[in-house]
Write an enzyme that holds these catalytic residues in place. Structure first.
Site, short mmCIF file in Angstrom:
data_model
loop_
_atom_site.label_atom_id
_atom_site.label_comp_id
_atom_site.label_asym_id
_atom_site.label_seq_id
_atom_site.Cartn_x
_atom_site.Cartn_y
_atom_site.Cartn_z
N GLN A 237 0.37 -1.08 -0.03
CA GLN A 237 0.26 -0.17 0.18
C GLN A 237 1.13 1.07 -0.12
O GLN A 237 0.45 2.54 -0.40
CB GLN A 237 -0.68 0.21 1.42
N ARG A 384 -9.05 0.47 7.87
CA ARG A 384 -10.21 0.60 7.06
C ARG A 384 -10.72 1.84 7.93
O ARG A 384 -11.91 2.25 7.59
CB ARG A 384 -11.75 0.10 6.65
N CYS A 385 -9.20 2.22 8.41
CA CYS A 385 -9.76 3.53 8.72
C CYS A 385 -8.34 4.16 8.90
O CYS A 385 -7.12 4.60 8.71
CB CYS A 385 -10.34 3.37 10.58
N GLU A 760 -12.78 5.87 4.49
CA GLU A 760 -13.17 4.75 5.90
C GLU A 760 -14.14 5.37 6.35
O GLU A 760 -13.94 4.46 7.37
CB GLU A 760 -11.56 5.01 6.19
#
Lengths: 806, 284, 163
Positions: A237, A384-385, A760
């Protein structure tokens, strides 16, 4: 004379710029099975790596016998820590300033830890060889509970840190203690709490889970000994950060390392970290001189790479009798597992957890976080935050509910009473953030109206009465959540990872015929960057998005950037894209003025062209300007039309939203059913509504999984109990409800196009909404709080505890 | 996850399959749909030297719906069961149960023979077979024999079938009256937290006969004879259901796992059975 | 260990290859036949990323060994459409944003392709049930369901027009 058709509106539409639900360019290959993921890469002579992993959570490694494996035809090498030690690669630095074993160095600290790396001609032979390696272990006592880990006589987990009382984030007060992080005003908070009319206390646990993207982690490392160049394709990523880390730890010059992120099958934070598999593949390729592929299987993914959450949050919140919040205190015990491998900016060992005052105007607050080692897998990634934001949102949204119970107030009213008002922005929170913009009351009112909140409450009350009369065994829960995120890390002045400032970048080249390529330091894992960044650029430079190629993920071609996670791509790289586009436009203006034979200041921008002020029939389109940039010799101006921008954001962005979940719960079985889920998001300027909606659907479904069953569970001796998708809960289309999405639009005042990021928000906002729905269903019977995940038996346990099965 | 080596056999009749099993003894395993065995092989929890694939044996296929007897070949898949209109007319609980097993792709491969023969307490068909009082046809070196489903299961993965035998078919009588297979699970693809198979008939206002069996609540399926008996002669009212549930609870012995602790399973077994009886009665 | 001679019909063409009997069908397709559309997601037959069509039925190719597939007729995502003539499902998934990272998509579309042959006019509930063997981590399924329903509608309209 120039032709005045098409009309201005037609020209805008043709660009497919900001606000257009442009269809995704990526989908053409994905729908035909022509994506190129890491396991699709095949190279001549390529070998395969596979790990021997520890079955024990804590044990001394007495011996490793490779003989039988090495005797198996097709096995090329077996690496252990002893082989890596001379290279200094048996340990590696983590993103959090700690270090982590690449291969077991004397002992293992969690189940699934990498012990030896087999390299063989194919993955079948490698798997056979793994079975043939004999490892002798000697059991050590296991600690999986972070509170027990801090007891005086707890076993020493990290012998390598013996005697070290200073860690990367300050003082260590116990052999299993990593750091204490403190924010806010302790004295002021204690005073406010002691003087308060009402104080509510609760311990809120956000359980350990895992991002579990459908594609696991993997890489192909290829050392070209002729040219001295290392190329690594992998599920990264943050490819540039990987390149820098790889250079620092391997000693290979950074220009001789090329990191490529091909198509990535979902990341959600799982693919931010650096894993032993990458290091071992690189070493194996250097040793063998041929490419080496490593791809983990699902059990390995769940057991060893990048867990998320595992925060024990003890809170106290105070208020006046009529519901005005006066103070918030929080102490977190953070279980980091065996190595501190959290992916957080350097100065934030608990990420941005200090956003835990949420959407509320809380005058004084105090926060301490203690990081602790246990015999569990390392990680602590932002699933996902943004960093620890979902933990913070869950904490405050539970505390609000608990306070509402204590006050006997409606939880929606309590929220509205304490929201930061629109006129308070930019708002300085008690724990140190400057919220950029928001209009919480408007969003909240819209959400309550949309779901028919008042009539839902009436229906719920009627159901409780029917239940008490024995007419039904089902209750209704109404789960409320108003969240505020902090994303877009971040300003270089306070955000870095391993010393690398968290800016991002975009480089644009306009081709002579009026098409373009833009390269960025980010990497899409499904977010559709190739689609949306082209839209940003289309609106900035007036070339159709369809004529702009977006390229990411190759460190040899892309400008340096910190990658995609923490909803930072739109706030940071999106801003870089807009800024680079504006540089293009500035030069284009000079060219246009020259061609139109007027002064630079006498032309103005109009959608896709510069026109002479007051004479719109005289213009040069961007397409014409592009050609001229390569064709006309313009006095005082270099040929060509290119720009690069490195964007250091002045502040974070603060997306927010209002989510409401209505749930039916069977008291006898614990079976739940989502009757309605409404998600209102405010992510500032909306680039592509279709993609935003898709992001919300996906994020809410992840939240559904987390809240309602998904967990990385360990037994007392450190065995992972949820290592396959039989037990690790991921809902299918059958369990997943139909969602209603909605929005308000409050642009970020400091972002070039006002966008805040959205990927997110739905995970952050939905988890409290689901959990609050479950707990709200039992409020009428005296229930206050129960820990997630709310799977059937845990819901049943709430009912059992309340005597509802009698 | 990679399976170990094996030699592959694809016999075309039962006799040849039995010959291969006899030759290789406990080195050999029969493969039906493979959706229990292959994952075990991939996890290297099952080492199989000789894999005997039954897919090419016509005798193991086919659903015969006769007036007094239904016979289903071992290699009939769950998808075949769901799609067979004649079977659904004669014994609708088969399709109702099959639809609760795994997911569409797995039902395309998973067979009734594999489901009942491997002795996994999580499988759904064994309890259903006990509820139906089905018979299992076994063939081995000594010839053919029949074992009642209610006598087949000894403990987890241990059954009356010996290693050199094949389970070739299941058979049972068509059902009349009401039926229900009720299964609580965490999601599609999961085993039951608790499941109940109920078949009953009605005479006037009362229950004339009832058979009840439970899934995944002991190390074998549980045919709860007393639970069925508790319904007979009653109007299947709340009291009768309560009595049936109590009798069933006395017969099960669940263990705690990720689906929940023992007390929860006892409770849920009761709730699931209650729902199943009510639904079956409404159809009677 | 000796390899066996596999003969299969894959996407309409006769193919032959050597493989160990234990090789998983998904590996035979991906590694030996270079059909990398179907993916491996979970290894335990839960996620459906490896879904292909075998002898007219959707199966999970991670839980079929090569030897079992000998003689079978296989269709993968690569066999559903061509770049110049996409299958309507491929078009509808793009049109309705039925994918994000794309990793589940080949299995998802291949399963939907068979589902619409089994049930050409499904309800939303039937689509959700019929697709319940395929996991997606990105989309929350809502737009997948929408894509499949839209494809069904278009296929039915085309069929009606032809009749």
């Amino acid at each position: 004379m120039n032709d005045q058709s098409p009309t201005r509106d037609e020209r805008i539409e043709k660009l497919k710029g900001l606000g257009a639900s442009r269809r995704r360019v990526e989908d053409v290959r994905f729908t035909q099975g022509k994506g190129n993921y890491v396991d699709d890469i095949k190279m001549p002579g390529m070998l395969f790596g596979d790990f021997v992993r520890s079955p024990y959570a804590h044990a001394r490694v007495v011996s490793v016998n490779k003989a039988a494996a090495l005797a198996l035809p097709g096995v090329v090498a077996v690496l252990t820590a002893e082989d890596l030690a001379p290279l200094g690669l048996h340990w590696m630095p983590t993103l959090a300033g700690d270090k982590q074993m690449v291969l077991a160095d004397g002992k293992v600290l969690f189940q699934g830890q990498e012990v030896a790396f087999v390299v063989a001609k194919d993955r079948y032979t490698a798997a056979d060889a793994v079975e043939l390696i004999e490892v002798e272990y000697e059991d050590l006592p296991v600690v999986t509970d972070p509170f027990k880990a801090l007891e005086p006589d707890a076993p020493v987990l990290r012998e390598d840190l013996a005697g070290k009382t200073e860690g990367a984030h300050g003082h260590r007060r116990h052999h299993n203690h990593i750091f204490t992080w403190e924010m806010g005003d302790e004295a002021g908070t204690e005073t406010a709490l002691s003087e308060a009319e009402v104080v509510a206390e609760e311990t809120v646990y956000y359980h350990r889970t895992h991002p579990c993207p459908l594609e696991t982690c993997g890489c192909v490392a290829s050392m070209d000994k002729v040219n001295g160049k290392l190329t690594v394709w992998g599920t990264f990523q943050a490819p540039h950060a990987v390149r820098t880390v790889a250079s620092l730890i391997s000693g290979i010059a950074e220009h001789n390392i090329r990191i490529i992120s091909p198509d990535i099958g979902g990341g959600f934070g799982n693919k931010v970290g650096v894993y032993p598999g990458y290091i071992c593949s690189i070493v194996a390729s250097i040793v063998t001189g041929v490419p080496v592929k490593w791809v983990e299987d699902r059990m390995e993914n769940l057991m060893s790479t990048a867990f998320a959450r595992d925060y024990w949050m003890k809170g106290r919140i105070s208020a006046t009798k009529d519901g005005r919040i006066t103070a918030l205190d929080c102490h977190v015990t953070a279980d980091h597992g065996a190595f501190d491998a959290c992916a957080d900016p350097t100065k934030f060992p608990a990420g941005f957890f200090n956003i835990c005052t949420g959407s509320y105007d809380i005058p004084v607050a105090h926060l301490t976080v203690d990081g602790v080692y246990t015999n569990k897998a390392p990680g602590g990634v932002a699933y996902r935050c943004s960093f620890r934001v979902t933990e913070a949102a869950y904490f405050i949204e539970r505390m609000i509910e608990v306070l509402a119970i204590k006050l006997g107030m409606d939880a929606a009213d309590l929220r509205a009473k304490n929201f930061i008002r629109k006129d308070q922005f930019p708002y300085h929170s008690a724990l140190g953030w400057e919220y950029d913009s928001g209009d919480y009351h408007t969003a909240w009112a819209k959400a309550l109206e949309a779901v028919g909140y008042k009539s839902l409450r009436a229906e719920q009350a009627a159901r409780v009465e029917a239940f008490k009369r024995g007419e039904t065994r089902k209750l209704i829960g109404i789960g409320l959540c108003h969240f505020t995120e902090i994303v877009g890390a971040g300003p270089v002045k306070n955000c870095d990872i391993l010393g690398l400032g968290m800016f991002d970048s975009c480089e644009i080249r306009i081709h002579p015929t009026g098409s373009a390529i833009a390269r960025l330091g980010t990497i899409s894992q499904g977010q559709g960057h190739a689609t949306t960044f082209a839209q940003i650029l289309a609106s900035e430079i007036g070339l159709p998005a369809d004529d702009i190629t977006i390229e990411e993920g190759d460190t040899d071609t892309a400008p340096y950037g910190l990658g995609t996670y923490g909803s930072r791509s739109t706030p940071v790289a999106g801003a870089a894209t807009a800024m680079a586009g504006r540089k293009i436009r500035a030069k284009a203006q000079m060219i246009a003025a020259y061609l139109l034979e007027v002064h630079d200041d006498d032309v103005e921008w109009d959608v896709d062209r510069f026109t002479v002020k007051g004479a719109p029939e005289r213009f040069k389109t961007m397409k014409e300007i592009a050609f001229a940039a390569y064709h006309n010799a313009i006095p005082g101006l270099e040929p060509g039309l290119e720009a690069v921008s490195y964007y250091d954001p002045p502040n974070m962005t603060y997306p927010f939203g209002a989510y409401i979940c209505v749930m039916e719960i069977d008291v006898d079985t614990g079976v739940w059913e989502i009757r309605q889920f409404y998600a209102l998001d405010d992510c500032g300027t909306r680039i592509n509504p279709m993609i935003i909606e898709g992001q919300v659907h996906g994020g809410v479904t992840e939240g559904l999984a987390i809240a309602m069953g998904q967990e990385l569970a360990y037994d007392e001796i450190g065995n992972v109990k949820t290592g396959t998708l039989m037990d690790f809960f991921i809902p299918t289309a059958w369990e997943t409800p139909h969602y209603i999405t909605d929005f308000t639009e409050t642009p970020s005042p400091h972002h070039p196009i006002g966008a805040k990021g959205v990927g997110e928000s739905p995970n952050v906002g939905s988890v409290p909404a689901f959990s609050n729905a479950v707990q709200d269903a039992f409020r009428a019977f005296g229930h206050v709080h129960a820990h997630m995940p709310h799977d059937h038996w845990r819901i049943w346990t709430i009912a059992e505890g309340l005597g509802l099965h009698a | 996850m990679i399976p170990g080596h094996f030699e592959y056999h694809r016999p075309t009749d039962v006799a040849s399959a039995l010959g291969i099993l006899a030759t290789h003894g406990d080195e050999a395993r029969a493969l039906a749909g493979g959706h229990s065995l292959i994952p075990m092989m991939k996890l290297r929890m099952a080492a199989v030297g000789h894999l005997v694939d039954l897919q090419a044996i016509p005798e193991l296929r086919g659903i015969e719906v006769g007036p007094g007897r239904i016979r289903i070949g071992a290699m009939v898949t769950q998808a075949d069961i769901i799609a067979h209109a004649g079977l659904t007319a004669a014994a609708p609980i088969l399709a109702e149960t099959a639809l609760m097993i795994a997911d569409p792709q797995v039902r395309n491969m998973g067979t009734i023979g594999g489901n009942v023969a491997n002795g996994d307490p999580g499988n759904d068909m064994p309890a259903l077979m006990q509820c139906l009082d089905a018979s299992f046809e076994l063939r081995g070196p000594e010839g053919a024999r029949t074992v009642k489903a209610r006598a087949f299961y000894e403990s987890a993965y241990v059954t009356a079938r010996s290693d050199d035998e094949l389970l070739t078919a299941v058979s049972f009588a068509p059902t009349g009256g009401g039926y229900a297979y009720e299964k609580q699970k965490r999601k599609v693809g999961d085993y039951a937290t608790a499941a109940a198979a109920v078949i009953l008939t009605r005479a006037g206002a009362t229950c004339a006969s009832a058979s009840i069996a439970m899934t995944n609540l002991a190390d074998t399926p549980v045919w709860a004879e007393a639970a069925g008996a508790a319904l007979v002669g009653t109007p299947v009212d709340a009291a009768a259901i309560k009595a049936a549930v109590a009798a069933m609870r006395a017969a099960i012995s669940p263990t705690g796992d990720n689906r929940g602790p023992v007390a929860f399973k006892h409770h849920v077994a009761g709730a699931v059975l209650g729902h199943a009886i009510a639904r079956a009665w409404s159809r009677a | 260990m000796s390899k066996m001679h596999l003969k299969m019909t894959v996407n309409g063409a006769e193919v032959e290859t050597l493989a160990e009997p234990r090789e998983l069908l998904i590996h035979v397709l991906r590694e030996r036949l270079n059909l990398t559309g179907p993916h491996i997601g979970c290894d335990t037959s839960h996620c459906g990323a490896c879904t292909v069509d075998m002898n007219g039925k959707s199966v999970k190719a991670c839980t079929v060994v090569a030897a079992q597939a000998n003689g079978a007729s296989i269709t993968t995502i690569e066999g559903l459409g061509t770049p110049d003539a996409l299958h309507v499902l491929q078009r509808m998934f793009r049109e309705h944003h039925g994918l994000q990272c794309g990793f589940c998509t080949p299995g998802m579309i291949t399963r939907a392709w068979r589902l619409l042959q089994e049930n050409p006019n499904p309800t939303e509930e039937e689509v959700r049930f019929g697709m319940s063997g395929n996991l997606c981590r990105c989309t929350g399924y809502q737009n997948i369901v929408k894509s499949i329903l839209a494809a069904a509608a278009e296929m039915n309209a085309v069929k009606e027009a032809a009749e």
